[in-house]
Design a protein around this motif. Structure first.
Motif, PDB file in Angstrom:
ATOM      1  N   PRO A  20      -6.847 -10.250  -3.766  1.00 49.95           N
ATOM      2  CA  PRO A  20      -6.710  -9.361  -2.181  1.00 49.95           C
ATOM      3  C   PRO A  20      -5.313 -10.781  -1.306  1.00 49.95           C
ATOM      4  O   PRO A  20      -5.005 -10.477  -1.203  1.00 49.95           O
ATOM      5  CB  PRO A  20      -7.897  -9.834  -1.847  1.00 49.95           C
ATOM      6  CG  PRO A  20      -8.445  -9.769  -2.961  1.00 49.95           C
ATOM      7  CD  PRO A  20      -8.369  -9.768  -3.984  1.00 49.95           C
ATOM      8  N   GLU A  21      -6.044 -11.939  -1.523  1.00 49.85           N
ATOM      9  CA  GLU A  21      -5.098 -12.792  -1.092  1.00 49.85           C
ATOM     10  C   GLU A  21      -3.970 -12.471  -1.394  1.00 49.85           C
ATOM     11  O   GLU A  21      -2.794 -12.639  -0.332  1.00 49.85           O
ATOM     12  CB  GLU A  21      -5.661 -14.745  -1.480  1.00 49.85           C
ATOM     13  CG  GLU A  21      -7.158 -14.566  -0.977  1.00 49.85           C
ATOM     14  CD  GLU A  21      -8.000 -14.149  -2.151  1.00 49.85           C
ATOM     15  OE1 GLU A  21      -7.603 -14.946  -2.972  1.00 49.85           O
ATOM     16  OE2 GLU A  21      -8.568 -13.693  -2.236  1.00 49.85           O
ATOM     17  N   GLU A  22      -3.747 -12.510  -2.380  1.00 54.28           N
ATOM     18  CA  GLU A  22      -1.749 -12.742  -2.449  1.00 54.28           C
ATOM     19  C   GLU A  22      -1.092 -11.283  -2.793  1.00 54.28           C
ATOM     20  O   GLU A  22      -0.009 -11.706  -2.249  1.00 54.28           O
ATOM     21  CB  GLU A  22      -1.827 -12.854  -4.291  1.00 54.28           C
ATOM     22  CG  GLU A  22      -0.329 -12.971  -5.070  1.00 54.28           C
ATOM     23  CD  GLU A  22      -0.115 -14.835  -4.572  1.00 54.28           C
ATOM     24  OE1 GLU A  22       1.225 -14.747  -4.778  1.00 54.28           O
ATOM     25  OE2 GLU A  22      -0.742 -15.635  -4.308  1.00 54.28           O
ATOM     26  N   GLN A  23      -2.250 -10.291  -2.879  1.00 56.09           N
ATOM     27  CA  GLN A  23      -2.022  -9.182  -1.974  1.00 56.09           C
ATOM     28  C   GLN A  23      -1.163  -9.322  -1.155  1.00 56.09           C
ATOM     29  O   GLN A  23      -0.323  -8.753  -0.290  1.00 56.09           O
ATOM     30  CB  GLN A  23      -2.463  -7.967  -2.697  1.00 56.09           C
ATOM     31  CG  GLN A  23      -2.859  -7.811  -3.993  1.00 56.09           C
ATOM     32  CD  GLN A  23      -1.213  -7.063  -4.235  1.00 56.09           C
ATOM     33  OE1 GLN A  23      -0.249  -6.038  -3.696  1.00 56.09           O
ATOM     34  NE2 GLN A  23      -1.162  -6.852  -6.288  1.00 56.09           N
ATOM     35  N   PHE A  24      -2.361  -9.797  -0.542  1.00 58.31           N
ATOM     36  CA  PHE A  24      -2.238  -9.311   1.194  1.00 58.31           C
ATOM     37  C   PHE A  24      -0.515 -10.773   1.480  1.00 58.31           C
ATOM     38  O   PHE A  24       0.457  -9.800   3.082  1.00 58.31           O
ATOM     39  CB  PHE A  24      -2.953 -10.089   2.208  1.00 58.31           C
ATOM     40  CG  PHE A  24      -3.116 -10.011   3.749  1.00 58.31           C
ATOM     41  CD1 PHE A  24      -2.825  -8.736   4.394  1.00 58.31           C
ATOM     42  CD2 PHE A  24      -2.771 -11.165   3.980  1.00 58.31           C
ATOM     43  CE1 PHE A  24      -2.917  -8.847   5.769  1.00 58.31           C
ATOM     44  CE2 PHE A  24      -2.688 -11.795   5.963  1.00 58.31           C
ATOM     45  CZ  PHE A  24      -2.456 -10.648   6.464  1.00 58.31           C
TER      46      PHE A  24
END
Length: 100
Positions: A20-24
């Motif tokens: 999720p952090e990378e997608q954000f």
């Protein structure tokens, strides 16, 4: 089948890439880059290039923008190509303004 270290590294990279952090981060990047590409597309219409050259430049930026939205990443060469096109467009617009 036995999982090799290379396979394990690939799996870990996939997990990291889809976190999720990378997608954000990638979503933020897209929201920062796409408006700049739209600005270049608008500037292309202001040039005094031929219809064919404008059309191919417009199509190029459109396809790059489409990839940026779908894959949320671009290669270094693609980014350089868009920035080179921006420089060309800006130079052409300034040149045509000086003539008028």
């Amino acid at each position: 089948r036995k999982i090799t270290t290379k396979m394990e590294n690939a799996i870990n990279n996939i997990i990291k890439r889809n976190s999720p952090e990378e997608q954000f981060k990638r979503d933020e990047w897209v929201q920062k880059v796409v408006p700049k590409m739209m600005m270049v597309m608008e500037m292309i219409s202001e040039t005094n290039w031929t219809k064919g050259y404008k059309g191919s430049s417009y199509h190029f930026v459109n396809s790059i923008m489409k990839q940026a939205k779908s894959r949320k990443t671009l290669s270094k060469k693609q980014m350089e190509a868009v920035s080179n096109l921006y420089v060309k467009v800006k130079k052409n617009i300034e040149k045509s303004k000086k003539k008028s």
